[in-house]
Design a protein around this motif. Structure first.
Motif, short mmCIF file in Angstrom:
data_model
loop_
_atom_site.label_atom_id
_atom_site.label_comp_id
_atom_site.label_asym_id
_atom_site.label_seq_id
_atom_site.Cartn_x
_atom_site.Cartn_y
_atom_site.Cartn_z
N GLU A 266 0.83 -1.20 0.00
CA GLU A 266 0.00 0.00 0.00
C GLU A 266 0.86 1.25 0.00
OE1 GLU A 266 -3.81 -1.73 2.56
OE2 GLU A 266 -2.23 -0.59 3.55
N VAL A 267 1.86 1.26 0.87
CA VAL A 267 2.73 2.44 0.98
C VAL A 267 3.58 2.58 -0.27
CG1 VAL A 267 4.62 3.50 2.28
CG2 VAL A 267 2.76 2.34 3.49
N ALA A 268 4.10 1.48 -0.80
CA ALA A 268 4.92 1.53 -2.01
C ALA A 268 4.12 2.10 -3.19
CB ALA A 268 5.45 0.14 -2.35
N ALA A 269 2.88 1.65 -3.32
CA ALA A 269 2.04 2.15 -4.41
C ALA A 269 1.76 3.63 -4.24
CB ALA A 269 0.73 1.36 -4.46
N ASP A 270 1.52 4.04 -3.00
CA ASP A 270 1.22 5.44 -2.71
C ASP A 270 2.41 6.34 -3.01
OD1 ASP A 270 -0.47 7.49 -1.81
OD2 ASP A 270 0.38 7.40 0.20
N LEU A 271 3.61 5.84 -2.72
CA LEU A 271 4.82 6.64 -2.91
C LEU A 271 5.43 6.47 -4.30
CD1 LEU A 271 6.66 6.14 0.53
CD2 LEU A 271 5.18 8.02 -0.18
N GLY A 272 4.89 5.51 -5.07
CA GLY A 272 5.42 5.27 -6.41
C GLY A 272 6.81 4.68 -6.39
N THR A 273 7.05 3.74 -5.47
CA THR A 273 8.35 3.11 -5.36
C THR A 273 8.16 1.61 -5.20
OG1 THR A 273 10.45 3.17 -4.14
CG2 THR A 273 8.44 3.33 -2.82
N SER A 274 9.26 0.88 -5.13
CA SER A 274 9.17 -0.57 -4.93
C SER A 274 9.01 -0.87 -3.44
CB SER A 274 10.45 -1.24 -5.45
OG SER A 274 11.56 -0.89 -4.64
N ARG A 275 8.79 -2.15 -3.13
CA ARG A 275 8.59 -2.53 -1.74
C ARG A 275 9.88 -2.51 -0.92
NH1 ARG A 275 4.09 -7.17 -0.80
NH2 ARG A 275 2.47 -6.37 -2.18
N THR A 276 11.02 -2.66 -1.58
CA THR A 276 12.29 -2.78 -0.85
C THR A 276 12.58 -1.56 0.02
OG1 THR A 276 13.21 -4.27 -2.52
CG2 THR A 276 14.77 -3.16 -1.05
N PRO A 277 12.53 -0.33 -0.50
CA PRO A 277 12.79 0.83 0.37
C PRO A 277 11.74 0.99 1.47
CG PRO A 277 12.07 1.55 -1.81
CD PRO A 277 12.35 0.09 -1.90
N VAL A 278 10.50 0.58 1.18
CA VAL A 278 9.45 0.66 2.20
C VAL A 278 9.74 -0.34 3.31
CG1 VAL A 278 7.00 0.38 2.66
CG2 VAL A 278 7.74 1.49 0.55
N ARG A 279 10.21 -1.52 2.93
CA ARG A 279 10.56 -2.54 3.94
C ARG A 279 11.68 -2.00 4.84
NH1 ARG A 279 11.85 -6.47 0.65
NH2 ARG A 279 9.64 -7.01 0.43
N GLU A 280 12.67 -1.35 4.25
CA GLU A 280 13.76 -0.77 5.04
C GLU A 280 13.22 0.31 5.98
OE1 GLU A 280 17.05 0.57 2.66
OE2 GLU A 280 16.92 -1.16 1.34
N ALA A 281 12.30 1.12 5.47
CA ALA A 281 11.71 2.18 6.30
C ALA A 281 10.94 1.58 7.47
CB ALA A 281 10.79 3.06 5.45
N PHE A 282 10.16 0.54 7.20
CA PHE A 282 9.38 -0.12 8.26
C PHE A 282 10.30 -0.69 9.34
CE2 PHE A 282 5.05 -1.27 6.12
CZ PHE A 282 4.86 0.07 5.83
N LEU A 283 11.41 -1.30 8.94
CA LEU A 283 12.35 -1.86 9.91
C LEU A 283 12.94 -0.77 10.79
CD1 LEU A 283 14.18 -4.45 7.61
CD2 LEU A 283 12.76 -4.99 9.62
N ARG A 284 13.24 0.35 10.18
CA ARG A 284 13.79 1.49 10.95
C ARG A 284 12.75 2.04 11.92
NH1 ARG A 284 16.43 6.70 7.87
NH2 ARG A 284 16.86 8.00 9.71
N LEU A 285 11.51 2.14 11.46
CA LEU A 285 10.43 2.65 12.33
C LEU A 285 10.11 1.66 13.45
CD1 LEU A 285 8.23 4.12 9.49
CD2 LEU A 285 9.25 5.45 11.35
N GLU A 286 10.27 0.38 13.18
CA GLU A 286 10.08 -0.61 14.24
C GLU A 286 11.17 -0.46 15.29
OE1 GLU A 286 9.02 -5.31 14.57
OE2 GLU A 286 10.82 -4.80 13.39
N ALA A 287 12.41 -0.26 14.86
CA ALA A 287 13.52 -0.10 15.80
C ALA A 287 13.33 1.13 16.68
CB ALA A 287 14.84 0.01 15.03
N GLU A 288 12.67 2.16 16.14
CA GLU A 288 12.42 3.38 16.90
C GLU A 288 11.17 3.27 17.78
OE1 GLU A 288 12.26 6.66 14.21
OE2 GLU A 288 14.38 6.50 13.65
N GLY A 289 10.41 2.18 17.62
CA GLY A 289 9.24 1.97 18.46
C GLY A 289 7.93 2.51 17.91
#
Length: 211
Positions: free
Chosen positions: A32-55
């Motif tokens: 959903e986020v990748a489609a909204d941002l017009g990017t692939s899933r890979t950078p979104v996955r990296e972003a999600f991992l970073r946001l999980e680490a930050e809580g």
């Protein structure tokens, strides 16, 4: 400045969380986020991992990412910490030239009044954070300012949730900010402290014990 796709995804999703567009408890997917941002899933996955680490998120394989709600008691803890720092700053300001600060605070108040009239509650909430930080920074204590800035993201999210929950609060918040600025102008630190308790309690619907 040009950001990588992962950094852009991180900043965009985090902004939506802090601004209240992605409320706590909402489950979102990489697709959903990748489609909204017009990017692939890979950078979104990296972003999600970073946001999980930050809580900010909790990831569930094959299900998506849960936006973590504000933990029980966190709002009270943030409000108490803000009270301690802001009242200390205003007491220190009593002996300093407050001319520039008051011009800045009243400019923020006027901008908030305009944003409230336009119904731009997201930017209104962001400026709320700036209003309160202004007095802290003007006191000139870098340790107090640094600690206050460590609360900034939690404070931003709390402000967004409070304004969205009760949009009619915007005019009341503007009026209360004006009274807080008046107390700073007159050097009335005790009056500022009393107004701040009333302000934080009302905006965030908290019972602040011991203040």
């Amino acid at each position: 400045m040009t950001y990588s796709s992962a950094e852009r995804a991180y900043r965009e999703v985090k902004e939506r969380i802090l601004g209240g567009a992605l409320p706590g408890g909402e489950l979102i997917s990489e697709g959903e986020v990748a489609a909204d941002l017009g990017t692939s899933r890979t950078p979104v996955r990296e972003a999600f991992l970073r946001l999980e680490a930050e809580g900010w998120m909790r990831l569930y394989p094959k299900r998506g990412a849960l936006v973590v709600p504000v933990p029980p008691g966190e709002a009270e803890h943030v409000a108490h910490a803000r009270y301690v720092v802001e009242t200390a700053a205003v007491r220190a300001l009593a002996t300093l030239d407050r001319t520039a600060l008051l011009a800045e605070l009243r400019s923020v108040i006027e901008s908030q009044r305009e944003l409230a009239a336009a119904g731009d509650l997201e930017q209104f909430a962001a400026l709320d954070t700036e209003f309160h930080r202004g007095a802290v920074a003007a006191a000139g204590n870098p340790l107090l300012t640094g600690f206050y800035d460590s609360l900034r993201e939690r404070q931003r999210r709390m402000n967004s949730l409070a304004v969205q929950r009760r949009s009619g609060n915007a005019a009341q918040i503007v009026a209360e900010h004006a009274r807080l600025a008046d107390a700073i102008e007159s050097g009335d630190a005790d009056g500022f402290a009393a107004l701040l308790v009333e302000h934080l309690s009302g905006v965030h619907q908290l019972e602040l014990r011991g203040l």
